[in-house]
Design an enzyme around this catalytic site. Structure first.
Site, mmCIF file in Angstrom:
data_model
loop_
_atom_site.group_PDB
_atom_site.id
_atom_site.type_symbol
_atom_site.label_atom_id
_atom_site.label_comp_id
_atom_site.label_asym_id
_atom_site.label_seq_id
_atom_site.Cartn_x
_atom_site.Cartn_y
_atom_site.Cartn_z
ATOM 1 N N ARG A 96 15.742 27.822 58.242
ATOM 2 C CA ARG A 96 16.842 28.727 57.904
ATOM 3 C C ARG A 96 16.879 29.038 56.421
ATOM 4 N NH1 ARG A 96 18.016 32.827 58.966
ATOM 5 N NH2 ARG A 96 17.776 32.122 61.115
ATOM 6 N N LYS A 131 26.584 41.796 38.882
ATOM 7 C CA LYS A 131 27.240 41.715 40.194
ATOM 8 C C LYS A 131 26.271 41.049 41.168
ATOM 9 C CE LYS A 131 30.141 45.762 39.372
ATOM 10 N NZ LYS A 131 30.463 47.156 39.756
ATOM 11 N N LYS A 163 33.161 45.942 26.677
ATOM 12 C CA LYS A 163 33.701 46.750 27.761
ATOM 13 C C LYS A 163 35.148 47.147 27.447
ATOM 14 C CE LYS A 163 32.369 45.642 31.952
ATOM 15 N NZ LYS A 163 31.384 46.712 32.242
ATOM 16 N N GLU A 193 30.635 50.224 25.936
ATOM 17 C CA GLU A 193 31.003 51.073 27.066
ATOM 18 C C GLU A 193 31.993 52.144 26.607
ATOM 19 O OE1 GLU A 193 32.277 49.417 31.149
ATOM 20 O OE2 GLU A 193 34.162 49.950 30.169
ATOM 21 N N ASP A 214 30.219 55.389 31.097
ATOM 22 C CA ASP A 214 30.776 54.778 32.304
ATOM 23 C C ASP A 214 31.517 55.792 33.169
ATOM 24 O OD1 ASP A 214 31.411 52.477 33.964
ATOM 25 O OD2 ASP A 214 33.459 52.694 33.228
#
Length: 279
Positions: A96, A131, A163, A193, A214
């Site tokens: 697995r 992410k 950011k 950003e 962005d």
């Protein structure tokens, strides 16, 4: 390639999660013998993760995996990818985990390859993002590279990215860049950003190395690149899809980044079949 010590530690973590103190099914069956089992592609795609599968069985010490294909190569539906030979109990216990790794990473490599194919004929490079699945980032970013993409920063420590929340807390792009430049090595890249042309013009007046546009439309990106006029590297990010990435790439930014190559990748269907009586 991942560091061997790191890789072994992660594989041991994964096996501990899956097996715990005992495999109460396999360990209570009289199935101890040497066998061979084949990894078979049940759909076509780009293969990734064979080096990690080999390490899974290396941990057991009495089973060996041999791949018939290299990471990055295309596999066709029905094709035998590789074979594992050795202890039946070790193969059952590693089945697995090895499949999870191979299917997950091959899915990422396959989707990444589709995105990269949309960039043909442009100068734009495809980047991933942070992410990622907690604890599995190094593996997933490896799969992006196998699929033909490039990695953005690996984590918070290896590149500065200012950011919207950083900028809001500091008060302005200029002040945020100033503070950063006073404290980090000049070898560290600084990215900012921006969400509109006003922020873009402010960022151009700083020592930032890269500007991220962005969530801008294709037309906005075209206009932004005219304003930048080659003064900074430019990355486009936000709501990038297979349907629109080429439109953005034709604007000729340096980079396009998207988290979807990882978080939205479908696992490639692969199975493991024991060759009964074949050994």
């Amino acid at each position: 390639m991942l560091d061997r010590v790191f890789l072994r530690r992660k594989i041991l973590e994964f096996l501990e999660e899956d097996i715990g103190y005992k495999d109460i099914t396999t360990d209570n069956l009289e199935v101890e013998k040497n066998i061979e089992a084949f990894f078979i592609a049940k759909e076509s795609g780009i293969l990734a993760g064979t080096i990690f599968v080999k390490e899974v069985f290396n941990v057991f010490g009495d089973a060996d995996f041999q791949s018939f294909k290299k990471d990055g190569e295309k596999v066709e539906k029905g094709e035998i990818i590789g074979v594992v030979y050795g202890s039946s109990k070790s193969i059952l216990k590693g089945e697995r985990l090895s499949l999870n790794i191979l299917q997950r990473l091959s899915g990422i490599a396959t989707l990444t390859n589709l995105y990269v194919s949309k960039l043909t004929g442009t100068k734009t490079k495809l980047l991933d993002t942070r992410k990622t699945t907690p604890g599995f980032r190094a593996f997933e970013k490896y799969a992006v590279k196998v699929g033909g993409g490039d990695n953005h920063r690996f984590a918070l420590y290896d590149m500065v990215m200012l950011k919207d929340n950083h900028i809001a807390l500091v008060g302005s792009i200029k002040e945020a860049v100033r503070q950063i430049k006073n404290k980090v090595s000049p070898m560290v890249k600084v990215e900012v950003e921006v969400k509109d042309f006003s922020q873009l013009k402010e960022a151009l007046e700083t020592q930032a190395d890269i500007i991220m546009l962005d969530n801008m439309s294709v037309e906005q990106v075209k206009e932004a690149l005219k304003i930048v006029n080659g003064k900074k590297l430019v990355e486009v990010s936000g709501n990038i899809t297979l349907e629109n990435i080429r439109d953005y790439a034709l604007c000729n930014p340096d980079f396009i980044s998207t988290g979807s190559v990882i978080h939205s990748a479908k696992w490639l269907d692969i199975s493991l079949k024991i060759n009964i009586g074949g050994v």
